[in-house]
Design a protein around this motif. Structure first.
Motif, PDB file in Angstrom:
ATOM      1  N   ALA A 100       4.542  -0.983   2.969  1.00  0.00           N
ATOM      2  CA  ALA A 100       4.023   0.358   2.690  1.00  0.00           C
ATOM      3  C   ALA A 100       5.132   1.376   2.904  1.00  0.00           C
ATOM      4  O   ALA A 100       6.080   1.126   3.656  1.00  0.00           O
ATOM      5  CB  ALA A 100       2.838   0.674   3.605  1.00  0.00           C
TER       6      ALA A 100
ATOM      7  N   PHE B 219      -3.547   0.191  -3.325  1.00  0.00           N
ATOM      8  CA  PHE B 219      -3.502  -0.969  -2.441  1.00  0.00           C
ATOM      9  C   PHE B 219      -3.656  -2.229  -3.278  1.00  0.00           C
ATOM     10  O   PHE B 219      -4.569  -2.325  -4.097  1.00  0.00           O
ATOM     11  CB  PHE B 219      -4.620  -0.872  -1.410  1.00  0.00           C
ATOM     12  CG  PHE B 219      -4.839  -2.121  -0.596  1.00  0.00           C
ATOM     13  CD1 PHE B 219      -3.810  -2.721   0.090  1.00  0.00           C
ATOM     14  CD2 PHE B 219      -6.098  -2.678  -0.500  1.00  0.00           C
ATOM     15  CE1 PHE B 219      -4.008  -3.865   0.846  1.00  0.00           C
ATOM     16  CE2 PHE B 219      -6.326  -3.814   0.261  1.00  0.00           C
ATOM     17  CZ  PHE B 219      -5.275  -4.408   0.929  1.00  0.00           C
TER      18      PHE B 219
ATOM     19  N   ALA C  83       0.817  -1.210   0.000  1.00  0.00           N
ATOM     20  CA  ALA C  83       0.000   0.000   0.000  1.00  0.00           C
ATOM     21  C   ALA C  83       0.851   1.260   0.000  1.00  0.00           C
ATOM     22  O   ALA C  83       2.006   1.256   0.421  1.00  0.00           O
ATOM     23  CB  ALA C  83      -0.913   0.005   1.234  1.00  0.00           C
TER      24      ALA C  83
ATOM     25  N   VAL D 276      -7.302   1.118   4.246  1.00  0.00           N
ATOM     26  CA  VAL D 276      -6.599  -0.147   4.019  1.00  0.00           C
ATOM     27  C   VAL D 276      -6.524  -0.936   5.320  1.00  0.00           C
ATOM     28  O   VAL D 276      -6.810  -2.135   5.356  1.00  0.00           O
ATOM     29  CB  VAL D 276      -5.189   0.092   3.434  1.00  0.00           C
ATOM     30  CG1 VAL D 276      -4.372  -1.196   3.445  1.00  0.00           C
ATOM     31  CG2 VAL D 276      -5.271   0.659   2.019  1.00  0.00           C
TER      32      VAL D 276
ATOM     33  N   THR E 143       4.351  -0.079  -4.444  1.00  0.00           N
ATOM     34  CA  THR E 143       3.055  -0.175  -5.113  1.00  0.00           C
ATOM     35  C   THR E 143       3.178  -0.157  -6.633  1.00  0.00           C
ATOM     36  O   THR E 143       2.299  -0.668  -7.318  1.00  0.00           O
ATOM     37  CB  THR E 143       2.107   0.952  -4.666  1.00  0.00           C
ATOM     38  OG1 THR E 143       2.793   2.191  -4.745  1.00  0.00           O
ATOM     39  CG2 THR E 143       1.590   0.714  -3.273  1.00  0.00           C
TER      40      THR E 143
END
Length: 126
Positions: free
Chosen positions: A83, A17, A12, A63, A112
């Motif tokens: 992330a 996501f 994410a 998320v 991502t």
């Protein structure tokens, strides 16, 4: 890092996501079933940040909420979260205790826009 068979990997950032599952074993990671679930970005939190930051915070909180629900519904047994550091920090503030118990690790990296092989490589190198 070794990733158990069947573990889910959430990748994410403040806007995107993707959710994977490890179809390989702990030593040979094989991420499959990439999906981009719909995220409710309504929980913006914070007090007067820039609008873009509010959107990114809301997405990160959304998320975490989606992952919490899947954990509580027993759809996810083990979870690795990848992330960027800011998104990861926001997400941590929204983790349910059960999610924390099932967390096998976190990587503070922006992946991502990486392809699956790059994500697998980053996990293996961690």
């Amino acid at each position: 890092m070794q990733l158990p068979h069947g573990a889910h990997v959430a990748v994410a950032d403040g806007n995107r996501f993707v959710l994977f599952r490890n179809d390989g074993d702990a030593d040979l990671i094989n991420l499959v079933d990439a999906a981009s679930p719909e995220v409710d970005a309504g929980n913006r939190g914070g007090a007067k940040p820039e609008p873009r930051d509010l959107d990114e915070r809301g997405h990160a909180a959304g998320v975490a909420a989606l992952l919490n629900k899947r954990i509580l519904d027993n759809e996810i047994e083990k979870l690795l979260v990848i992330a960027d550091p800011h998104t990861l920090g926001v997400m941590r503030g929204h983790y349910h205790r059960e999610l924390e118990k099932r967390l096998v690790g976190e990587l503070a990296k922006t992946l991502t826009n990486a392809d699956t092989a790059q994500i697998e490589q980053a996990i293996g190198a961690a």
